[in-house]
Write an enzyme that holds these catalytic residues in place. Structure first.
Site, PDB file in Angstrom:
ATOM      1  N   HIS A 181       3.197  -4.866   4.028  1.00  4.17           N
ATOM      2  CA  HIS A 181       3.082  -5.257   5.432  1.00  4.17           C
ATOM      3  C   HIS A 181       2.623  -6.709   5.496  1.00  4.17           C
ATOM      4  O   HIS A 181       1.915  -7.185   4.606  1.00  4.17           O
ATOM      5  CB  HIS A 181       2.045  -4.401   6.170  1.00  4.17           C
TER       6      HIS A 181
ATOM      7  N   HIS B 154       5.265  -0.189  -0.591  1.00  7.11           N
ATOM      8  CA  HIS B 154       5.920  -1.060   0.383  1.00  7.11           C
ATOM      9  C   HIS B 154       4.845  -2.021   0.873  1.00  7.11           C
ATOM     10  O   HIS B 154       3.656  -1.828   0.576  1.00  7.11           O
ATOM     11  CB  HIS B 154       6.477  -0.250   1.568  1.00  7.11           C
TER      12      HIS B 154
ATOM     13  N   GLU C 292      -1.018  -4.412  11.646  1.00  5.26           N
ATOM     14  CA  GLU C 292      -0.194  -4.049  10.485  1.00  5.26           C
ATOM     15  C   GLU C 292       1.276  -4.361  10.769  1.00  5.26           C
ATOM     16  O   GLU C 292       2.038  -4.717   9.888  1.00  5.26           O
ATOM     17  CB  GLU C 292      -0.364  -2.564  10.173  1.00  5.26           C
TER      18      GLU C 292
ATOM     19  N   ASP D  75      -4.730 -10.676  -0.107  1.00  2.00           N
ATOM     20  CA  ASP D  75      -3.396 -11.286  -0.047  1.00  2.00           C
ATOM     21  C   ASP D  75      -2.631 -11.058  -1.345  1.00  2.00           C
ATOM     22  O   ASP D  75      -3.148 -11.298  -2.435  1.00  2.00           O
ATOM     23  CB  ASP D  75      -3.533 -12.787   0.229  1.00  2.00           C
ATOM     24  N   HIS D  76      -1.402 -10.570  -1.209  1.00  3.28           N
ATOM     25  CA  HIS D  76      -0.522 -10.260  -2.345  1.00  3.28           C
ATOM     26  C   HIS D  76      -1.145  -9.234  -3.295  1.00  3.28           C
ATOM     27  O   HIS D  76      -0.905  -9.266  -4.501  1.00  3.28           O
ATOM     28  CB  HIS D  76      -0.099 -11.526  -3.093  1.00  3.28           C
TER      29      HIS D  76
ATOM     30  N   HIS E  53       0.838  -1.202   0.000  1.00  3.20           N
ATOM     31  CA  HIS E  53       0.000   0.000   0.000  1.00  3.20           C
ATOM     32  C   HIS E  53       0.870   1.249   0.000  1.00  3.20           C
ATOM     33  O   HIS E  53       2.102   1.185   0.076  1.00  3.20           O
ATOM     34  CB  HIS E  53      -0.993   0.004   1.177  1.00  3.20           C
TER      35      HIS E  53
ATOM     36  N   CYS F 100       5.137   4.906   5.297  1.00  7.40           N
ATOM     37  CA  CYS F 100       3.958   4.455   4.545  1.00  7.40           C
ATOM     38  C   CYS F 100       3.656   5.373   3.365  1.00  7.40           C
ATOM     39  O   CYS F 100       2.789   5.065   2.552  1.00  7.40           O
ATOM     40  CB  CYS F 100       2.746   4.309   5.460  1.00  7.40           C
TER      41      CYS F 100
HETATM   42 NI    NI Z   1       2.511   1.061   5.387  1.00  5.21          NI
END
Ligand code: NI
Length: 138
Positions: free
Chosen positions: A41, A39, A127, A79-80, A14, A33
């Site tokens: 998590h 990037h 997260e 997911d992914h 995200h 972020c």
């Molecule tokens: Ni982040």
């Protein structure tokens, strides 16, 4: 009332960013972020349902079925994925923070759980190991 929690995990990318702000403002607000090139998590999701144990099975809900519902309605989409771009039920332009994701996940699962005798009680979304949000539908 008894509470039952299923834990699921997913990984996703995200970026937290406000288009109208400068890069400095975004970095000052969102820190890492706001990395321009995305990037990821490793998220941990706790889904808690509540109800009365069935007198025969002793279950509030078959927890394997709960796991399947969470996967089909939430985790398989997240997911992914890129949370800003890829997920049909995340509104475009919504910041994909854990706060907002917890609400979106609640809405998906409270709908999916309607045919079952238990009720959704809580969504908890980690997260990182040290930050999580909780949502109880209010
Ligand atoms: Ni982040």
């Amino acid at each position: 009332m008894v509470y039952l929690t299923r834990v699921e995990r997913f990984n996703a990318a995200h970026k937290l960013w406000v288009e109208d702000w400068t890069e400095e403002q975004n970095l000052a607000t969102f820190g890492k972020c706001a990395n321009k090139n995305w990037h990821g998590h490793n998220y941990t999701l706790h889904v808690t349902v509540k109800g009365k144990p069935d007198p025969i099975t002793g279950f509030i809900m078959d927890v394997k079925k709960l796991s399947v519902l969470i996967k089909e309605h939430v985790v398989d989409y997240l997911d992914h994925s890129n949370l800003n771009l890829d997920v049909p039920f995340i509104p475009k332009g919504m910041q994909p923070t854990t706060e907002n994701l917890a609400v979106v996940i609640w809405n998906r699962l409270s709908e999916a759980l309607k045919p079952y005798p238990c009720q959704l009680h809580a969504i908890k979304l980690w997260e990182t190991e040290t930050i999580y949000t909780e949502y109880y539908g209010e």
